[in-house]
Motif scaffolding. Structure first.
Motif, mmCIF file in Angstrom:
data_model
loop_
_atom_site.group_PDB
_atom_site.id
_atom_site.type_symbol
_atom_site.label_atom_id
_atom_site.label_comp_id
_atom_site.label_asym_id
_atom_site.label_seq_id
_atom_site.Cartn_x
_atom_site.Cartn_y
_atom_site.Cartn_z
ATOM 1 N N ALA A 22 -10.392 7.259 6.393
ATOM 2 C CA ALA A 22 -9.917 8.443 7.106
ATOM 3 C C ALA A 22 -10.002 9.692 6.230
ATOM 4 O O ALA A 22 -9.752 9.651 5.021
ATOM 5 C CB ALA A 22 -8.480 8.224 7.571
ATOM 6 N N ASP A 78 -12.804 11.275 14.751
ATOM 7 C CA ASP A 78 -11.849 10.231 15.117
ATOM 8 C C ASP A 78 -11.305 10.491 16.523
ATOM 9 O O ASP A 78 -10.273 11.141 16.711
ATOM 10 C CB ASP A 78 -10.712 10.187 14.094
ATOM 11 C CG ASP A 78 -9.858 8.936 14.239
ATOM 12 O OD1 ASP A 78 -10.000 8.231 15.258
ATOM 13 O OD2 ASP A 78 -9.051 8.661 13.322
ATOM 14 N N LYS A 141 -13.654 9.782 10.370
ATOM 15 C CA LYS A 141 -13.820 8.562 9.606
ATOM 16 C C LYS A 141 -15.168 8.672 8.889
ATOM 17 O O LYS A 141 -16.136 9.176 9.465
ATOM 18 C CB LYS A 141 -13.819 7.328 10.523
ATOM 19 C CG LYS A 141 -12.477 7.053 11.191
ATOM 20 C CD LYS A 141 -11.422 6.640 10.180
ATOM 21 C CE LYS A 141 -10.102 6.255 10.832
ATOM 22 N NZ LYS A 141 -10.191 4.967 11.524
#
Length: 246
Positions: A22, A78, A141
């Motif tokens: 992340a 994301d 990501k």
């Protein structure tokens, strides 16, 4: 036993490929990415270096003092967190610049590149491949991915007598160079260069009038020796491409 070891190796590689981390992403440089040229890696005109506009500046946590210059990352928005801003698919970018920290602003409101945050300040064209312009900043990501380059590794020689500053660019494979050597045709052996800044490596030898060979190691541990890359009449400011690539 051999089959088991091979299967384990394949599974380990699969896990490495599948691992996403992340981070967050913003954009800079304008709609034509002209503001991304140059930068802390020293690549200059990114189109000439083989990088185009799919590039990003990395935060301190990722840039690693310039060692990550040339590395490739696959990035996707994301959508689980901000479906209203994300576009489908992913993009592969090259690390070409440094996103400096701004300690005057909090990490969650403007200080996006402050340590220990992992952040990509992408070129605007690259950002718009994964998210909408109005988003400004999106959670993403990312994962490391091999760099696919056209042609051989390039060496741009700057500096002066007894100080060769060599920019190493268009590096495939892992992309980030961890060690580099230079050898003149009159030299007794390979001279290990030191990273000066970004993707620039320096030698303190007098190599004028000599054919130059280079050896490069990338972060995967692979090493490539490239012989007679620059002819004996090379001049400072010139760029030479090897015939080899990772």
């Amino acid at each position: 036993m051999v089959v088991v070891v091979m299967l384990l190796s394949i599974l380990q590689r699969a896990v490495m490929v599948a691992a996403w981390t992340a981070a967050h992403a913003t954009f800079y440089g304008g709609s034509d990415a002209s503001g991304t040229m140059g930068g802390a890696c020293g690549y200059g005109a990114l189109s000439n270096g083989g990088y185009g506009t799919n590039t990003a500046a990395l935060s301190t946590a990722l840039f690693n003092g310039g060692q990550m210059c040339g590395a490739c990352f696959e990035i996707r928005c994301d959508a689980a967190k901000v479906p209203q801003w994300c576009l489908s698919g992913s993009i592969i970018i090259t690390a070409t610049n440094f996103c400096p920290p701004n300690y005057a602003l909090p990490n969650d409101n403007g200080g996006w590149c402050n340590p220990p945050l992992q952040h990509f300040d992408m070129s605007q064209p690259a950002f718009l491949r994964i998210a909408q312009y109005k988003a400004g900043i999106v959670p993403v990501k990312y994962r490391r991915t091999p760099c696919k380059r056209s042609g051989g590794i390039r060496f741009t020689i700057a500096g002066r007598d007894y100080f060769e500053l060599v920019l190493i660019s268009n590096v495939g494979g892992r992309g980030d160079v961890t060690a580099a050597w230079i050898k003149g045709s009159k030299s007794a052996g390979w001279e290990r260069m030191q990273r000066n800044w970004g993707a620039n490596w320096q030698s303190n030898s007098y190599l004028n009038g000599q054919t130059l060979s280079f050896m490069v190691t990338i972060s995967s541990g692979k090493t490539l020796a490239m012989y007679n890359v620059a002819p004996a009449n090379w001049q400072f400011g010139q760029t030479f491409a090897a015939s080899q690539q990772f």
